[in-house]
Design a protein around this motif. Structure first.
Motif, PDB file in Angstrom:
ATOM      1  N   GLU A  46     -10.109  86.517  87.829  1.00  0.00           N
ATOM      2  CA  GLU A  46     -11.549  86.351  87.932  1.00  0.00           C
ATOM      3  C   GLU A  46     -12.169  86.411  86.544  1.00  0.00           C
ATOM      4  O   GLU A  46     -11.548  86.847  85.586  1.00  0.00           O
ATOM      5  N   PHE A  47     -13.424  85.988  86.470  1.00  0.00           N
ATOM      6  CA  PHE A  47     -14.134  86.073  85.203  1.00  0.00           C
ATOM      7  C   PHE A  47     -14.625  87.503  84.991  1.00  0.00           C
ATOM      8  O   PHE A  47     -15.149  88.128  85.910  1.00  0.00           O
ATOM      9  N   VAL A  48     -14.422  88.001  83.774  1.00  0.00           N
ATOM     10  CA  VAL A  48     -14.914  89.319  83.379  1.00  0.00           C
ATOM     11  C   VAL A  48     -15.642  89.163  82.053  1.00  0.00           C
ATOM     12  O   VAL A  48     -15.400  88.214  81.309  1.00  0.00           O
ATOM     13  N   THR A  49     -16.527  90.106  81.750  1.00  0.00           N
ATOM     14  CA  THR A  49     -17.255  90.074  80.492  1.00  0.00           C
ATOM     15  C   THR A  49     -16.276  90.221  79.333  1.00  0.00           C
ATOM     16  O   THR A  49     -15.435  91.115  79.329  1.00  0.00           O
ATOM     17  N   ALA A  50     -16.390  89.337  78.382  1.00  0.00           N
ATOM     18  CA  ALA A  50     -15.475  89.339  77.229  1.00  0.00           C
ATOM     19  C   ALA A  50     -15.834  90.466  76.270  1.00  0.00           C
ATOM     20  O   ALA A  50     -17.001  90.736  76.013  1.00  0.00           O
ATOM     21  N   ALA A  51     -14.803  91.108  75.756  1.00  0.00           N
ATOM     22  CA  ALA A  51     -14.972  92.145  74.737  1.00  0.00           C
ATOM     23  C   ALA A  51     -14.997  91.491  73.359  1.00  0.00           C
ATOM     24  O   ALA A  51     -14.580  90.348  73.197  1.00  0.00           O
ATOM     25  N   ASP A  52     -15.503  92.228  72.368  1.00  0.00           N
ATOM     26  CA  ASP A  52     -15.464  91.724  70.987  1.00  0.00           C
ATOM     27  C   ASP A  52     -14.015  91.477  70.594  1.00  0.00           C
ATOM     28  O   ASP A  52     -13.137  92.290  70.890  1.00  0.00           O
ATOM     29  N   SER A  53     -13.753  90.367  69.954  1.00  0.00           N
ATOM     30  CA  SER A  53     -12.410  89.980  69.507  1.00  0.00           C
ATOM     31  C   SER A  53     -11.406  89.928  70.660  1.00  0.00           C
ATOM     32  O   SER A  53     -10.231  90.251  70.487  1.00  0.00           O
ATOM     33  N   HIS A  54     -11.860  89.526  71.830  1.00  0.00           N
ATOM     34  CA  HIS A  54     -11.010  89.422  73.023  1.00  0.00           C
ATOM     35  C   HIS A  54      -9.825  88.487  72.728  1.00  0.00           C
ATOM     36  O   HIS A  54     -10.020  87.374  72.260  1.00  0.00           O
ATOM     37  N   VAL A  55      -8.600  88.953  72.982  1.00  0.00           N
ATOM     38  CA  VAL A  55      -7.400  88.143  72.739  1.00  0.00           C
ATOM     39  C   VAL A  55      -7.259  87.126  73.861  1.00  0.00           C
ATOM     40  O   VAL A  55      -7.358  87.471  75.040  1.00  0.00           O
ATOM     41  N   LEU A  56      -6.997  85.878  73.503  1.00  0.00           N
ATOM     42  CA  LEU A  56      -6.890  84.787  74.464  1.00  0.00           C
ATOM     43  C   LEU A  56      -5.488  84.191  74.458  1.00  0.00           C
ATOM     44  O   LEU A  56      -4.903  83.998  73.394  1.00  0.00           O
ATOM     45  N   MET A  57      -4.986  83.891  75.643  1.00  0.00           N
ATOM     46  CA  MET A  57      -3.695  83.228  75.804  1.00  0.00           C
ATOM     47  C   MET A  57      -3.951  81.769  76.183  1.00  0.00           C
ATOM     48  O   MET A  57      -5.024  81.422  76.673  1.00  0.00           O
ATOM     49  N   ALA A  58      -2.957  80.939  75.986  1.00  0.00           N
ATOM     50  CA  ALA A  58      -3.066  79.539  76.406  1.00  0.00           C
ATOM     51  C   ALA A  58      -3.331  79.510  77.906  1.00  0.00           C
ATOM     52  O   ALA A  58      -2.692  80.224  78.674  1.00  0.00           O
ATOM     53  N   GLY A  59      -4.307  78.710  78.313  1.00  0.00           N
ATOM     54  CA  GLY A  59      -4.642  78.596  79.727  1.00  0.00           C
ATOM     55  C   GLY A  59      -5.802  79.477  80.153  1.00  0.00           C
ATOM     56  O   GLY A  59      -6.388  79.261  81.220  1.00  0.00           O
ATOM     57  N   ASP A  60      -6.144  80.506  79.358  1.00  0.00           N
ATOM     58  CA  ASP A  60      -7.313  81.329  79.676  1.00  0.00           C
ATOM     59  C   ASP A  60      -8.544  80.446  79.634  1.00  0.00           C
ATOM     60  O   ASP A  60      -8.578  79.425  78.940  1.00  0.00           O
ATOM     61  N   ARG A  61      -9.567  80.842  80.388  1.00  0.00           N
ATOM     62  CA  ARG A  61     -10.809  80.084  80.379  1.00  0.00           C
ATOM     63  C   ARG A  61     -11.951  80.952  79.884  1.00  0.00           C
ATOM     64  O   ARG A  61     -12.040  82.121  80.245  1.00  0.00           O
ATOM     65  N   VAL A  62     -12.778  80.368  79.039  1.00  0.00           N
ATOM     66  CA  VAL A  62     -13.920  81.063  78.460  1.00  0.00           C
ATOM     67  C   VAL A  62     -15.182  80.343  78.913  1.00  0.00           C
ATOM     68  O   VAL A  62     -15.282  79.120  78.791  1.00  0.00           O
ATOM     69  N   MET A  63     -16.132  81.121  79.446  1.00  0.00           N
ATOM     70  CA  MET A  63     -17.392  80.556  79.899  1.00  0.00           C
ATOM     71  C   MET A  63     -18.527  81.202  79.106  1.00  0.00           C
ATOM     72  O   MET A  63     -18.638  82.427  79.068  1.00  0.00           O
ATOM     73  N   VAL A  64     -19.335  80.361  78.459  1.00  0.00           N
ATOM     74  CA  VAL A  64     -20.493  80.831  77.704  1.00  0.00           C
ATOM     75  C   VAL A  64     -21.719  80.494  78.553  1.00  0.00           C
ATOM     76  O   VAL A  64     -21.992  79.330  78.833  1.00  0.00           O
ATOM     77  N   MET A  65     -22.427  81.548  78.950  1.00  0.00           N
ATOM     78  CA  MET A  65     -23.585  81.368  79.819  1.00  0.00           C
ATOM     79  C   MET A  65     -24.763  80.793  79.041  1.00  0.00           C
ATOM     80  O   MET A  65     -24.767  80.778  77.806  1.00  0.00           O
ATOM     81  N   GLU A  66     -25.771  80.325  79.782  1.00  0.00           N
ATOM     82  CA  GLU A  66     -26.972  79.761  79.164  1.00  0.00           C
ATOM     83  C   GLU A  66     -27.565  80.769  78.190  1.00  0.00           C
ATOM     84  O   GLU A  66     -27.667  81.954  78.496  1.00  0.00           O
ATOM     85  N   GLY A  67     -27.901  80.315  77.004  1.00  0.00           N
ATOM     86  CA  GLY A  67     -28.482  81.169  75.979  1.00  0.00           C
ATOM     87  C   GLY A  67     -27.449  81.874  75.108  1.00  0.00           C
ATOM     88  O   GLY A  67     -27.810  82.590  74.186  1.00  0.00           O
ATOM     89  N   GLY A  68     -26.170  81.672  75.367  1.00  0.00           N
ATOM     90  CA  GLY A  68     -25.125  82.330  74.593  1.00  0.00           C
ATOM     91  C   GLY A  68     -24.367  81.359  73.713  1.00  0.00           C
ATOM     92  O   GLY A  68     -24.486  80.137  73.850  1.00  0.00           O
ATOM     93  N   THR A  69     -23.583  81.900  72.799  1.00  0.00           N
ATOM     94  CA  THR A  69     -22.684  81.121  71.959  1.00  0.00           C
ATOM     95  C   THR A  69     -21.461  81.984  71.654  1.00  0.00           C
ATOM     96  O   THR A  69     -21.503  83.207  71.796  1.00  0.00           O
ATOM     97  N   ALA A  70     -20.398  81.353  71.246  1.00  0.00           N
ATOM     98  CA  ALA A  70     -19.185  82.070  70.838  1.00  0.00           C
ATOM     99  C   ALA A  70     -18.301  81.109  70.057  1.00  0.00           C
ATOM    100  O   ALA A  70     -18.565  79.899  70.001  1.00  0.00           O
TER     101      ALA A  70
END
Length: 156
Positions: A46-70
């Motif tokens: 499931e989607f969870v709030t990302a932590a600072d410097s969150h480690v990502l693996m191939a295939g992970d999905r990142v969603m930036v909500m309206e008004g956000g950037t990353a």
């Protein structure tokens, strides 16, 4: 009957070890940086709030909500900026190395509707593999019990 039970237990343990090995062999592809607003990460369930410097693996999905950037910072230093209202699946190698990141534009109403990715079927594959192995073992040992065998003695 005991032999069949032991074989089933062994196949279940082997399947669990197979799934654990697959997860343990995964190497980090990138990490998140410069997060502003709400950024969510889905690493399989499931989607969870990302932590600072969150480690990502191939295939992970990142969603930036309206008004956000990353930004996704790959292990080779390549940076992939993510705009507000976007969903990206992390590629195994950086976009600077030639990979193409699958970026979708999403609206605010879609944020709660996004589920597991189509590629996230390792649990299903493991379950099907184990089920097939169990059925094959039961079929192979089908002649294990002879109806002519006398019943086992029972103590009073």
């Amino acid at each position: 009957m005991i032999r069949i039970t032991c074989l089933i237990a062994a196949s279940l343990l082997a399947g669990s070890a197979f799934a654990a090995d697959a997860d343990a062999n995964q190497v980090a592809a990138a990490s998140l940086a410069n997060q502003q607003g709400t950024v969510l990460v889905n690493q399989g369930e499931e989607f969870v709030t990302a932590a600072d410097s969150h480690v990502l693996m191939a295939g992970d999905r990142v969603m930036v909500m309206e008004g956000g950037t990353a930004e996704i910072v790959f292990t080779d230093g390549c940076v992939l900026p993510l705009a507000s209202g976007s969903l990206v699946q992390v590629p195994a190698t950086s976009t600077c190395a030639g990979s193409v990141a699958s970026v979708e534009s999403i609206g605010p109403s879609y944020a709660q509707a996004v589920g597991a990715s189509e590629d996230d079927d390792s649990t299903l594959k493991t379950t099907l593999w184990m089920g097939t192995a169990i059925v094959a073992m039961i079929a192979a040992l089908g002649g294990d019990a002879d109806p002519k065998d006398p019943p086992l003695p029972v103590s009073p």
